[in-house]
Design an enzyme around this catalytic site. Structure first.
Site, PDB file in Angstrom:
ATOM      1  N   HIS A   1       0.650  -1.335   0.010  1.00  0.00           N
ATOM      2  CA  HIS A   1      -0.071   0.298  -0.382  1.00  0.00           C
ATOM      3  C   HIS A   1       0.911   0.794  -0.256  1.00  0.00           C
ATOM      4  O   HIS A   1       0.514   2.791  -0.270  1.00  0.00           O
ATOM      5  CB  HIS A   1      -0.907   0.197   1.112  1.00  0.00           C
ATOM      6  CG  HIS A   1      -1.531  -0.734   0.519  1.00  0.00           C
ATOM      7  ND1 HIS A   1      -2.481  -2.048   1.251  1.00  0.00           N
ATOM      8  CD2 HIS A   1      -3.223  -0.285   0.612  1.00  0.00           C
ATOM      9  CE1 HIS A   1      -3.193  -2.748   1.206  1.00  0.00           C
ATOM     10  NE2 HIS A   1      -4.344  -1.601   0.679  1.00  0.00           N
ATOM     11  N   GLY A   2       2.074   1.425   0.718  1.00  0.00           N
ATOM     12  CA  GLY A   2       2.740   2.529   0.680  1.00  0.00           C
ATOM     13  C   GLY A   2       4.280   1.950   0.390  1.00  0.00           C
ATOM     14  O   GLY A   2       4.468   1.012   1.860  1.00  0.00           O
TER      15      GLY A   2
END
Lengths: 467, 523
Positions: A318-319
């Site tokens: 997600h990041g």
């Protein structure tokens, strides 16, 4: 380009529809889609579009290699094909997305003098999604679940198809392989696709963007209520943003004859974290299940280790920041706990819903703050440890100023639409026809509304572009 | 092909869709109608957006709209070309002004106005935005009844100053570093737009004081420094008790600043003077500035510290600009503000003054200007808006010289000062491009008045500009720029030119604290 822009809605989309439907020839239609998809991508990433095309070439060759080797019984050659392809896809992802994070993390352990400087690499849009799709292609071919694609442009179509290119859902090759060559599109498909597109657009523009704007006033931790309210707004924003995007993707896909699987199934009505992840970003969690968790041995061998790996990776996907890892592991731990004790504890309905809402709000807090100091501050305020007042007047005002909007947003987190549709299905025939006209009126209204709001919003970032 | 995918848990929406589809026998007829209508609306909108005449400026937003960029391989490769095309397309979409207004109307119906108030989140409510410079009227005292010349009746969009009039929404410096300072929240209460003030700590106030102390150090004891921190509107509005906590009181913050000043720096107590007159028209309803009257009371406070007798308002000629709708309406689009328009009072000073102003990029060549731009229809009437440097030579008795270092709140106070100083140098801290200590020494200035509104005095960008003024060195614009229309590189950053990487970079470079660099001034 993003879907929620006037340029996309009023120029790109109508031009694409007209050119696509002007001829019946399947090759023409596929080529039109490829051309529009590449243009769509190049609009935002004029250079990285070549990385995309190059990546597809490698995957194409690997797919052929795997297929031919499989047919001749050369298992190790087939394996080599998979290794090359997966290596390249993950390599692209690591280089473009995680270089800075890896260097920053490494620097934590290095003495001042030898610290490295992170190169300024900008994340190409959608790379987290299309590399995963490419992996699913080669692996599906290896597993014999799909035949390798014989034509480069058709594989390019699968990977670069713009409805799902930049923010998912992650479409599996085996789910879609047949539709690349044969798909029939009726007026009903087109009509249903339009409705879905406009619903998604409205979710994004009317709800997610508004929530994002309101949220900025509640992240400094001025009061306990304000901190929780801020996280509630983020909870709404991220759901409406991402599920709205998926709706638009599914709708657009349908308008061109592709049937994508649902990506969200009202996650906030879940009663456990396990259920939440069956309903939230379904294409990602099933991807990790089928391509990481089960190959590692699933629940049979090293179950806990596998769980840890999957949730570590889910978070990291997600990041490129540690807070996402923490967020992923937080869910991993909760799922492990539910597995251990869930059977023995049958909580009443109300309590299990409250549990999930609480867990989700705290989870999105971990997700929202990439800066550890701000995260700890926010958590401190939320749990009353910072001495911040319980209430500030702004919360009450913002709630009142947006009361209808807020109620509507909360309401549509629940499966109201499916319920409504099932009721309408029981109407007599003429009644349903009337409902369809109502749908058309609603669509025109939503389009007009979104056009106004898009003109009024210079603030229009897509949250999921970061991934 | 997907046998192994478990089917029993199909999403609710899929099941419902299927059910509806099964029972709908007329869909074959109704679907094409929907397709024709919806796609038709897209096509019609698309065709109109291409063939309709493209406006170049927005009257409503008081800014130039994004223009179609010129194509170049480089701009295509770095993505700026497509971005600008898209900005142009969105900015010039047919009926955009009406659509934007409609969007604001829609969002006003998201809920109800609680306690007659509504909270808005905006890009910048605190005074980081410059006041658009206007074409000055050179005649200082035209006959009272004269109509403004028609040529200058649209002053806001003049192409005269090198920085194009900025759009409020693209003004990024308000929310960049202002984490503890809610300068992005506006509370519209009974027809008044109020920027909410809030600070979580004393750190910014202490930092601001330290900046002024460093100025005293650099300028030496022979220079007298005055500090005037202007409170803003909300400080003097009486809110119902339960809403009082919306905004932090500003007086303690001002006191913190003053308590941290070096003893030689004279604090001007504008707050008390304004508070004495709190029921008068001190602040605009729809704009974040104070009115000329508010500035006048601050001026009387300054006179006390500087040892003057203030000129009474009765000795000045008052004029009025009616029907003014200000910056906070532009930012919030709150329709209730339209029902409470402002008027701008300004006063013709009894002392004659000769005014020269300097544009950005041209710090040595000024043009004749005026204290008051009487053709302006906005706050730009004071000092003709924000120019980097305004030089005023007056016929006031004595030989005192003053420098006013200010953001836009300072504009309204400067006209009153011409009655007391022989020379006044008005420096806009955001745009001034020379090394300021050297400039002041050269002109023999030994009194400095710092004016910041309380938001600016708590915003690190504004404060760091005060440091930059001490250390920066003028670099003339490079003559062989590839784009001739590009504005010359300037060391200040907060206008619409933001986002140009070179401007930002220069600012960072010039920030290091090298204290004494006067000698290096370039002529």
């Amino acid at each position: 380009m993003v879907f929620s822009s006037l340029l996309f809605l009023y120029l790109f989309l109508p031009a694409n529809l007209l050119l696509y439907y002007v001829r019946k020839n399947a090759r023409w239609r596929n080529l039109t889609l490829v051309a529009f998809s590449l243009f769509f991508y190049a609009w935002g990433e004029p250079l990285w579009v070549f990385v995309l095309m190059m990546g597809v070439s490698v995957n194409f060759l690997c797919g052929r290699l795997v297929e031919v080797s499989r047919r001749k019984g050369l298992r190790s050659m087939a394996r080599l094909g998979v290794v090359i392809s997966v290596g390249m896809n993950l390599g692209l992802l690591i280089v473009f997305k995680y270089t800075g994070w890896l260097i920053d993390t490494l620097n934590l352990f290095l003495p001042q003098a030898v610290r490295l400087e992170a190169p300024p690499i900008l994340l190409p849009i959608g790379i987290s999604f299309y590399t995963f799709q490419a992996v699913s292609y080669v692996v599906d071919v290896y597993r014999g679940q799909a035949k390798a694609q014989e034509s480069y442009y058709k594989l390019l179509l699968y990977i670069s198809l713009y409805p799902q290119l930049v923010a998912g859902p992650i479409v599996r090759y085996s789910d879609i392989a047949g539709q690349i060559d044969r798909r029939c599109t009726t007026a009903q498909d087109l009509s249903a696709g339009l409705t879905r597109l406009l619903c998604g657009l409205t979710k994004k523009v009317l709800v997610a963007n508004t929530a994002g704007k309101l949220l900025t006033g509640f992240t400094a931790g001025e009061s306990v209520a304000g901190a929780w309210f801020g996280m509630l707004l983020f909870t709404l924003q991220i759901y409406y943003d991402f599920s709205g995007y998926s709706d638009m993707a599914i709708g657009l896909g349908r308008m061109f004859g592709f049937t994508y699987l649902e990506n969200f199934d009202y996650p906030y009505i879940s009663r456990s974290v396990t259920e939440f992840w069956r309903r939230w970003h379904i294409s990602l969690s099933t991807f990790f299940r089928d391509y990481v968790y089960i190959p590692l041995g699933g629940g049979r061998r090293h179950a806990w280790r596998n769980l840890f790996i999957v949730w570590f990776l889910t978070g990291l996907w997600h990041g490129a920041s540690w807070n996402f890892v923490v967020w992923g592991l937080y869910y991993g731990v909760l799922i492990a706990l539910e597995r251990l004790f869930g059977d023995r504890m049958r909580a009443p309905r109300v309590l299990s819903h409250l549990y999930l809402v609480f867990v989700t709000l705290v989870g999105w807090t971990l997700f929202y703050f990439t800066d550890p100091a701000m995260l700890l501050h926010q958590l401190g305020v939320m749990f009353g440890l910072s001495g911040a007042p319980l209430w500030d007047a702004r919360v009450g005002l913002v709630v009142m100023n947006n009361a209808f909007w807020l109620l509507g947003s909360l309401l549509f987190c629940m499966p109201v639409v499916p319920c409504l549709k099932r009721c309408l299905a029981r109407l007599p025939e003429g009644g349903i026809a009337l409902v369809r006209f109502g749908e058309t009126a609603l669509n025109l209204g939503m389009l007009a509304l979104c056009t106004c709001l898009l003109a009024g919003q210079s603030y229009n970032p897509f949250l999921y572009f970061r991934f | 092909m997907k046998e192994e995918r478990p089917k029993e848990t199909r999403p609710a929406l899929v099941r419902a869709d299927e059910e509806l589809r099964r029972s709908d026998r007329t869909w074959k007829i109704t679907a094409p109608i929907q397709v024709i209508l919806v796609v038709g609306m897209l096509v019609v909108g698309g065709v109109l957006s291409v063939v309709a005449k493209k406006p170049t400026e927005s009257v409503m937003e008081k800014r130039e709209l994004a223009s179609m960029p010129e194509f170049s391989a480089l701009s295509l490769a770095d993505g700026s070309y497509t971005r600008q095309v898209e900005n142009h397309y969105t900015d010039t979409f047919p009926l955009r002004d009406q659509l934007v207004r409609a969007a604001a109307d829609v969002s006003e119906h998201y809920g109800v106005r609680a306690d007659e108030g509504r909270i808005h989140t905006v890009a910048d409510a605190g005074g980081g935005q410059p006041v658009a410079p206007v074409e000055p009227d050179v005649s200082v005292t035209p006959p009272p009844a004269a109509d403004p010349p028609p040529a200058s009746s649209a002053p806001e969009s003049t192409d005269l100053p090198p920085d194009p009039a900025p759009s409020p929404s693209s003004e990024p410096d308000g929310d960049e570093q202002v984490t503890f300072n809610q300068s992005n929240t506006v509370f519209v209460y009974r027809g008044d737009a109020l920027s909410l003030f809030g600070t979580g700590s004393d750190a910014p106030a202490e930092y601001y004081a330290s900046q002024l102390n460093q100025w005293q150090e650099v300028m030496g004891p022979e220079t007298t420094i005055y500090n005037l921190v202007a409170p803003t509107h909300i400080e003097f509005v009486t809110l119902p008790e339960r809403l009082e906590s919306l905004s932090s009181p500003q007086k303690p913050n001002i006191d913190t600043i003053n308590a941290n000043l070096a003893p030689s720096i004279k604090a001007v107590d504008a707050w008390s003077k304004l508070n004495e007159h709190r029921d008068e028209y001190l602040y605009f309803h729809t704009d974040h500035h104070w009115t000329g009257l508010g500035a006048y009371y601050a001026y009387t406070a300054f006179c006390e510290q500087a040892g003057f007798t203030p000129v009474p308002l009765s000795r000045m000629e008052q004029r009025t600009i009616p029907d003014y709708i200000g910056s906070l309406y532009a930012q919030t689009q709150d329709s209730s503000l339209l029902g409470n328009p402002d008027h701008i009072d300004y006063w013709i000073q009894p002392t004659a003054a000769e005014v020269t102003q300097y544009r950005r990029g041209s710090p040595f060549y000024g043009f004749p200007s005026a204290l008051l731009a009487e053709s302006a229809k906005s706050y730009s009437v004071f000092l003709c808006g924000d120019y980097p440097l305004t030089k005023i030579v007056t016929q006031a008795p004595g030989n005192r010289k003053l420098a006013v270092i200010k953001e836009s709140f300072g504009n309204a106070i400067v006209p009153f000062l011409v009655n007391h100083y022989a020379e006044i140098y008005v420096i806009d801290q955001r745009y001034f491009e020379l090394n300021l200590p050297a400039f002041l020494k050269e002109n023999g200035v030994n009194e400095i008045l710092f004016i910041n509104n309380i938001f600016a005095a708590n915003t690190y960008i504004r404060m760091n500009e005060l440091a930059r003024l001490r250390t920066q060195v003028w670099a003339p614009p490079a003559p062989v720029e590839p784009e001739p229309e590009e504005e010359p590189p300037s060391s200040s950053e907060s206008s619409a030119s933001d986002g140009k990487p070179h401007a930002r970079k220069r600012q960072v470079e010039s920030r290091p604290e090298r204290k004494n660099e006067f000698e290096k001034e370039i002529k």
